[in-house]
Design an enzyme around this catalytic site. Structure first.
Site, mmCIF file in Angstrom:
data_model
loop_
_atom_site.group_PDB
_atom_site.id
_atom_site.type_symbol
_atom_site.label_atom_id
_atom_site.label_comp_id
_atom_site.label_asym_id
_atom_site.label_seq_id
_atom_site.Cartn_x
_atom_site.Cartn_y
_atom_site.Cartn_z
ATOM 1 N N ARG A 96 -4.341 6.716 3.541
ATOM 2 C CA ARG A 96 -4.796 7.346 2.299
ATOM 3 C C ARG A 96 -6.199 7.887 2.504
ATOM 4 N NH1 ARG A 96 -6.308 4.079 -0.963
ATOM 5 N NH2 ARG A 96 -5.931 2.082 0.027
ATOM 6 N N ARG A 133 3.630 1.967 9.788
ATOM 7 C CA ARG A 133 4.354 1.378 8.648
ATOM 8 C C ARG A 133 5.864 1.317 8.856
ATOM 9 N NH1 ARG A 133 1.126 -0.312 4.038
ATOM 10 N NH2 ARG A 133 -0.941 0.279 4.697
ATOM 11 N N LYS A 153 1.189 4.899 -5.213
ATOM 12 C CA LYS A 153 -0.166 4.697 -5.737
ATOM 13 C C LYS A 153 -0.503 5.729 -6.823
ATOM 14 C CE LYS A 153 -0.939 1.492 -2.660
ATOM 15 N NZ LYS A 153 -1.039 0.087 -3.028
ATOM 16 N N HIS A 198 -2.241 -3.598 -9.216
ATOM 17 C CA HIS A 198 -2.011 -3.635 -7.767
ATOM 18 C C HIS A 198 -1.719 -5.087 -7.391
ATOM 19 C CE1 HIS A 198 -3.799 -2.598 -3.542
ATOM 20 N NE2 HIS A 198 -2.496 -2.548 -3.557
ATOM 21 N N ASP A 240 3.585 -5.138 -4.032
ATOM 22 C CA ASP A 240 2.423 -4.236 -4.151
ATOM 23 C C ASP A 240 2.020 -3.881 -5.582
ATOM 24 O OD1 ASP A 240 0.427 -2.770 -2.782
ATOM 25 O OD2 ASP A 240 1.519 -0.908 -3.122
ATOM 26 N N CYS A 280 -5.198 -8.372 3.264
ATOM 27 C CA CYS A 280 -5.305 -9.802 2.915
ATOM 28 C C CYS A 280 -3.936 -10.481 2.934
ATOM 29 C CB CYS A 280 -5.944 -9.974 1.545
ATOM 30 S SG CYS A 280 -7.703 -9.616 1.542
ATOM 31 N N SER A 289 -6.485 -4.587 0.316
ATOM 32 C CA SER A 289 -5.706 -4.342 1.541
ATOM 33 C C SER A 289 -6.151 -5.315 2.631
ATOM 34 C CB SER A 289 -5.926 -2.918 2.030
ATOM 35 O OG SER A 289 -5.687 -2.035 0.975
ATOM 36 N N TYR A 330 1.562 11.930 4.815
ATOM 37 C CA TYR A 330 1.632 10.493 5.067
ATOM 38 C C TYR A 330 1.489 9.604 3.838
ATOM 39 C CZ TYR A 330 0.860 5.929 7.072
ATOM 40 O OH TYR A 330 0.979 4.605 7.384
HETATM 41 O O1 O2Y Z 1 -2.252 4.172 4.025
HETATM 42 C C1 O2Y Z 1 -1.376 4.459 3.216
HETATM 43 O O2 O2Y Z 1 -1.080 5.605 2.904
HETATM 44 C C2 O2Y Z 1 -0.630 3.404 2.585
HETATM 45 S S1 O2Y Z 1 -1.654 2.282 1.786
HETATM 46 C C3 O2Y Z 1 -0.648 1.057 1.111
HETATM 47 C C4 O2Y Z 1 0.696 1.037 1.377
HETATM 48 C C5 O2Y Z 1 1.492 0.056 0.822
HETATM 49 C C6 O2Y Z 1 0.915 -0.859 0.004
HETATM 50 N N1 O2Y Z 1 -0.409 -0.846 -0.267
HETATM 51 C C7 O2Y Z 1 -1.203 0.070 0.294
HETATM 52 C C8 O2Y Z 1 -2.658 -0.022 -0.069
HETATM 53 O O3 O2Y Z 1 -3.499 0.679 0.455
HETATM 54 O O4 O2Y Z 1 -2.976 -0.826 -0.945
HETATM 55 MN MN MN Z 2 -1.316 -1.772 -1.951
#
Ligand code: O2Y
Ligand code: MN
Length: 602
Positions: free
Chosen positions: A80, A386, A217, A237, A288, A261, A259, A208
């Protein structure tokens, strides 16, 4: 522009506003054709074949990994991108000091330039999707337009998609308008924009994860948190898990962790021998996201709006998460892991030793010990690689995942990664104190994250990157929920990561964490004794069942110690953070900070 679907030229909806919006977006993006996704098995097969033929996906070894595929993203498109993520509202104050802001006018204009003609020569897929079981009064419908088959196939796993959703939407139902284009995957032309006032999301220039699976999200947290504030519920979350007690009774908790944890691992935990013998069992509802509302019984009920897991591969193995390893054996999409010669996959700290050779996440030949020009070891899988896998394949999945009403929540758990300061577990004194505990949640950076190791990052309720509005108002909303609740869940804080003087973890973590959850449920049922500390209640001696666990008395003492010096520093750091909200911070949160500060000074 003709509308193509599996039944050629038939637009499978009577929803005029939806058809008009699809036409408008197509006029801007200029796709070669438009396909309405029906969610059928035949369509899935067509899409997989198409993606394999263009190289967008690789069909994995179908004997060893039936129904599994592999995808590699652009090298600069692996996580992200928070700095390119904006909330677009008319007034800047609406988004508060922790979000990037852009006006809707500027957002549509800027991203519009990137979207213009972005789908030329490509197909635009129209994906109707439901977050939550189709037809549940608590579900929300979205429609994502995308030029990526990878996105369609991931959304198929992560959400409920297709004709049944369009039927549910009817001719005038409300939906979130989600527009995505990979465009030319240029990071300088990448934007992830949220328009809560228009119930719309525009994502361009990425292919992605969280940037493009817009149900996750973007809709289920950023847009949903805005809706939740207006409609009186919570979009969080949080994982949701059921803990079956020895008497067969199942109680549910919701837990928020930043994230890295181990949220997915906790959600799928297998009881350690000692507790298994006692009769405990874990049911995974979600790993999540939790949507929670007050029901007619005055209690807090939660649903997981997702239908799949988008979990981190590195570090996932049969010891850390046996259930995840079972889940991903079939019908899974692997992204940015190492591709082996036999068309299976591998990642660091998985179950298998490294293969003699493979193709790494960048598409380059790889072998163990390979170094870059600076002498650093090259990883085979990206640290954020992932798996996307259906929740229904998880051995511990709860039958309540598809339950329209969700599950009643007995306890809310906040947690972070702290080497010192926070004890293994403590209970807040009240809902209001619990909201303050959540608002001051923090984690220390690990080597896996960019930035200085050990630096404390405040992440209220683990929602810092995901709250779609001013977090000062978000805390006020939480306080308001507490005032309306008749059966109030207790609020706890946990820290699995405390270290001793030797720098080693004091608590074994993983499945042993269930001992802490057992204590939490005992507290919810008035079955455990506590000791009062300035920050909250901690377990009284003997009230935490440690049978069969080899942990010495010194470590235990340290795990629950409240070091005044550390806490006084912590209070100053909290104050600095809370101050950024200025007048938007509810008085009650300052009050709780002051009271705790006083207790620590006494
Ligand atoms: O990096 C990404 O695009 C995914 S981030 C993610 C994916 C699944 C669950 N939680 C997260 C997060 O960043 O909290
Ligand atoms: Mn998450």
């Amino acid at each position: 522009m003709p509308f193509l679907s599996s039944k050629k030229n038939i637009v499978p909806t009577k929803h005029i506003a939806l058809k008009r919006w699809v036409e408008e977006m197509a006029a801007m993006c200029k796709p070669a054709d438009i396909v309405w996704v029906d969610g059928s098995e035949a369509e899935k097969k067509r899409l997989e074949d198409a993606a394999v033929s263009t190289g967008e996906m690789i069909r994995l070894n179908q004997e060893k990994l039936p129904g599994c595929f592999y995808h590699r993203t652009a090298v600069n498109d692996v996580a992200r991108t928070e700095h390119l993520t904006y909330i677009c509202t008319k007034k800047k104050e609406e988004v508060g000091p922790t979000n990037n802001w852009m006006s809707p006018k500027d957002g549509y204009k800027k991203a519009g330039l990137y979207f213009r003609g972005a789908m030329k020569g490509r197909t635009m897929y129209v994906i109707p999707f439901s977050m939550g079981p189709v037809g549940s009064p608590f579900s929300k419908i979205g429609v994502e337009l995308t030029d990526s088959i990878y996105v369609v196939l991931n959304m198929r796993i992560m959400t409920r998609i297709g004709q049944k959703v369009l039927d549910q939407l009817g001719s005038d139902g409300e939906f979130t308008k989600c527009l995505h284009s990979k465009a030319d995957l240029d990071i300088d032309k990448r934007l992830i924009l949220h328009f809560p006032e228009d119930n719309a999301i525009w994502s361009v220039g990425s292919g992605y994860g969280g940037n493009v699976l817009l149900g996750k999200k973007c809709l289920s947290l950023r847009i949903a948190s805005h809706m939740a504030k207006q409609e009186g519920w919570l979009a969080e979350h949080m994982l949701i898990m059921g803990i079956e007690e020895p008497n067969g009774h199942v109680e549910y908790i919701a837990a928020a962790f930043p994230s890295a944890c181990g949220k997915t691992n906790l959600a799928m935990l297998i009881p350690p021998e000692g507790l298994k013998v006692k009769g405990y069992k874990i049911w995974t509802v979600g790993d999540d996201i939790a949507w929670m509302r007050i029901d007619s019984d005055g209690a807090l009920w939660a649903v997981n709006p997702e239908a799949g897991f988008f979990g981190v591969a590195p570090g996932t193995n049969s010891k850390t998460n046996f259930n995840a390893m079972s889940t991903i054996k079939k019908n899974t999409i692997f992204t940015n892991v190492l591709l082996k010669k036999d068309l299976t996959v591998w990642w660091e700290d998985g179950d298998e030793p490294p293969p003699a050779e493979g193709i790494d996440w960048k598409g380059k030949p790889w072998k163990p010990g390979l170094k870059d020009e600076n002498g650093n070891i090259i990883k085979g899988a990206h640290p954020n690689s992932r798996f996307t896998s259906p929740a229904s394949q998880c051995p511990s999945i709860s039958f309540r995942l598809d339950h329209h009403h969700g599950v009643p929540i007995s306890a809310i758990v906040f947690g972070g990664r702290r080497a010192h300061v926070a004890p293994l577990v403590y209970e807040s004194f009240s809902w209001q104190h619990g909201v303050y505990v959540g608002a001051t949640m923090a984690s220390e950076r690990t080597a896996a994250q960019v930035g200085k190791i050990g630096e404390v990052r405040r992440d209220p309720m683990a929602m810092l990157p995901f709250c779609g509005y001013n977090m000062g108002d978000y805390f006020r909303h939480w306080l308001g929920i507490g005032k309306r609740l008749e059966k109030m869940p207790k609020i706890f804080n946990v820290n699995w990561f405390r270290v001793g003087k030797d720098g080693k973890f004091l608590w074994p973590g993983y499945s042993e964490n269930l001992r802490v959850l057992e204590w939490i449920l005992d507290r919810c049922n008035d079955r455990a004794q506590v000791v009062k500390t300035p920050v909250g209640y901690v377990p009284a001696q003997e009230s935490l069942d440690l049978t069969g666990l080899n942990i010495n008395k010194e470590a235990l003492k340290e795990l629950f110690s409240i070091d005044k010096f550390d806490w006084i520093q912590e209070m100053e750091s909290q104050k600095e953070f809370l101050s950024i909200f200025g007048d938007d911070l509810p008085e009650e949160i300052w009050h709780e900070w002051e009271e705790q500060n006083k207790r620590l000074q006494e």
